[in-house]
Design an enzyme around this catalytic site. Structure first.
Site, PDB file in Angstrom:
ATOM      1  N   ASP A   1       0.819  -1.210   0.000  1.00 38.61           N
ATOM      2  CA  ASP A   1       0.000   0.000   0.000  1.00 38.61           C
ATOM      3  C   ASP A   1       0.854   1.262   0.000  1.00 38.61           C
ATOM      4  O   ASP A   1       1.770   1.406   0.816  1.00 38.61           O
ATOM      5  CB  ASP A   1      -0.886   0.019   1.251  1.00 38.61           C
ATOM      6  N   ASP A   2       0.529   2.187  -0.900  1.00 34.43           N
ATOM      7  CA  ASP A   2       1.067   3.553  -0.887  1.00 34.43           C
ATOM      8  C   ASP A   2       2.594   3.620  -1.057  1.00 34.43           C
ATOM      9  O   ASP A   2       3.234   4.576  -0.593  1.00 34.43           O
ATOM     10  CB  ASP A   2       0.693   4.266   0.425  1.00 34.43           C
TER      11      ASP A   2
ATOM     12  N   CYS B   1      -6.596   3.339  -3.651  1.00 36.13           N
ATOM     13  CA  CYS B   1      -6.290   1.912  -3.479  1.00 36.13           C
ATOM     14  C   CYS B   1      -7.231   0.972  -4.231  1.00 36.13           C
ATOM     15  O   CYS B   1      -6.801   0.162  -5.054  1.00 36.13           O
ATOM     16  CB  CYS B   1      -6.320   1.561  -1.995  1.00 36.13           C
TER      17      CYS B   1
ATOM     18  N   HIS C   1      -9.175  -4.657  -2.459  1.00 36.83           N
ATOM     19  CA  HIS C   1      -9.240  -3.480  -1.589  1.00 36.83           C
ATOM     20  C   HIS C   1      -9.443  -3.830  -0.129  1.00 36.83           C
ATOM     21  O   HIS C   1      -8.931  -3.146   0.763  1.00 36.83           O
ATOM     22  CB  HIS C   1     -10.351  -2.532  -2.038  1.00 36.83           C
TER      23      HIS C   1
ATOM     24  N   HIS D   1      -0.009   2.698  -5.648  1.00 30.88           N
ATOM     25  CA  HIS D   1       0.068   4.070  -6.181  1.00 30.88           C
ATOM     26  C   HIS D   1       1.161   4.801  -5.428  1.00 30.88           C
ATOM     27  O   HIS D   1       1.786   4.255  -4.511  1.00 30.88           O
ATOM     28  CB  HIS D   1      -1.270   4.824  -6.047  1.00 30.88           C
TER      29      HIS D   1
END
Length: 491
Positions: free
Chosen positions: A34-35, A73, A132, A338
């Site tokens: 994530d991120d 996300c 997700h 992302h």
């Protein structure tokens, strides 16, 4: 009666048993983070300490210009799982998978690339956040978990250890004392240096599950797809203190692009809402007023600590992969869903069509390719991963895909037939070429066209669209090709 029963048993055999049985195919280890922007030690200019991911990048291929389709996300993961760019407004939402996949019956058209692998003989195992949902089941942040799978037809097995946090979403926003953002009513800081070991946060438990599963899978005669999802460095930036101690905060550099962009409407920005909802943060981030340099360093420190923590957990999984001998026939893919603005252009978060929110980590190691280029600078997209995985598994797509297999690039091919990437958000489409980023918004606020010159600077700081009409005119037809019916009034 006996013949009828025999037919029923045969039918059940093909439906439930055969899809998870063996073929001579390479294994695939897919790790979603994530991120995770391009913030690894192996990236030029990065301050991150990530020895495990650096070693993997040096043994495989680091994609330096990988762009996601949507900078949030759930929508980003919908694109990678389906191999499609957004073509409905719901595809820009974190609920894209829930609305488009979760309640659908199984058909010949796979719900995801994982589903196609499963029906083609792969044993598919999901651990943690691949789609997700934090644990693969559909329920709201503060609800009790349901038994409805987010991807109902993709997994042979699905696992998650929520530990002392009890549920997947509690674990996603976990603090070391067993509380979470929801239970504390957002009266929390956006960071924590926990006096705990790796298992004091959920990603340590996820790593342990993955290691245990690899020990089981090494005895399997069928190929496997193992998807492992790590939470950090998603907010809150929480990690054991030992990972904070890797860094000297006084030496941490703040963003070299901390100012508002020129010739850009404020509606192109994000409002730092995700960051500011952590109510006990010492400062709030506003476009009108940047945070102090002291606080900017603290938050960057927190993000870097979270990255180093995740790197260590990935290192445990890769160590077991090698110890078991599975590394010789397992393709490894590391994917960040992302990017993230770390004070860049006064923003702390994703949710924009700027470079910082769209560019993310992608590393692929394919052991059957003897000499992979360690660095691949061609522009690629997340939708390219679906056809790449199918080619690895020696499969043909059963549905329309928007991307292209990356295998030629992994084999050293220099000429890439798709030298641009498309991304979508905030009523806009953006096109990234090797030299430029062109963005068109469908809104009332002007300017609606933005152009950034990446030959002059990797920082997007000045919109030069008005002074560069010839470049805009040349690129606009290519940008229009990226419209997938998302905006009715596109020209």
């Amino acid at each position: 009666m006996h013949d009828y029963l025999s037919k029923i048993l045969t039918f059940l055999f093909f439906i439930f048993w055969l899809p998870c049985q063996s073929q001579e195919k390479p294994n695939i280890l897919f790790i979603a983070v994530d991120d995770l922007r391009n913030e690894l030690g192996v990236h030029e200019g990065s301050q991150a300490i990530t020895p495990n991911l650096d070693a993997l990048a040096n043994a495989g291929s680091l994609f330096t210009h990988h762009y996601v389709q949507v900078p949030t996300c759930g929508a980003s993961r919908h694109s990678i799982l389906t191999g499609r760019r957004p073509y409905k407004k719901v595809h820009l939402s974190n609920r894209a998978i829930e609305k488009e996949i979760s309640d659908k019956p199984e058909t010949d058209v796979p719900e995801s690339f994982i589903h196609q692998l499963k029906t083609s003989g792969y044993h598919t195992v999901g651990i943690g956040k691949i789609a997700h949902s934090a644990d693969g089941y559909l329920y709201e942040y503060e609800e009790e978990p349901s038994n409805q799978r987010e991807l109902p037809h993709s997994w042979c097995e699905m696992h998650f250890d929520a530990g002392k946090w009890s549920t997947g979403w509690n674990a996603f926003f976990a603090y070391a004392n067993g509380e979470n953002r929801q239970s504390l009513k957002k009266q929390v800081k956006p960071y924590e240096a926990g006096n705990t070991d790796d298992e004091g946060y959920p990603d340590g438990l996820t790593a342990n599950l993955a290691v245990s599963k690899l020990k089981e899978l090494k005895n399997s005669k069928q190929p496997f797809f193992l998807g492992v999802g790590f939470f950090k460095p998603h907010l809150p930036f929480n990690a054991p203190k030992k990972y904070w101690d890797l860094y000297d905060r006084d030496k941490i550099k703040v963003s070299d692009n901390p100012h508002l962009l020129k010739n850009v409407h404020l509606s192109s920005y994000n409002n730092n809402g995700e960051f500011n909802q952590y109510a006990l943060g010492e400062e709030k981030a506003y476009l009108e007023q940047p945070v102090s340099e002291t606080y900017a360093k603290k938050i960057r420190h927190a993000y870097l600590a979270a990255v180093s923590y995740t790197d260590a957990q990935i290192g445990k999984v890769l160590k077991e992969l090698k110890a078991s001998g599975l590394d010789k026939n397992t393709v490894i893919i590391i994917w960040g869903d992302h990017g993230w603005h770390l004070g860049d252009q006064r923003m702390w978060g994703k949710h924009t069509l700027f470079e910082n929110a769209l560019k993310s980590t992608l590393i692929i190691k394919e052991p059957s390719i003897e000499s992979q280029p360690n660095r691949i600078d061609q522009i690629v997209e997340s939708v390219d991963i679906y056809p790449t995985i199918l080619e690895i598994a020696q499969l043909k797509p059963k549905t329309t895909l928007d991307g292209m297999s990356l295998i030629p690039l992994l084999r050293g091919k220099k000429n890439w037939n798709q030298p641009y990437a498309y991304s979508y958000f905030k009523n806009g489409i953006t096109l990234r070429t090797p030299k430029y980023r062109l963005t068109k918004y469908y809104r009332g606020q002007k300017p609606v066209i933005e152009l950034y010159d990446h030959t002059q600077s990797q920082n997007e700081s000045i919109n030069i669209a008005e002074e560069s009409p010839k470049i805009v005119d040349r690129l606009m037809p290519i940008l229009s090709q990226g419209n997938t019916g998302l905006y009715d009034n596109i020209n």
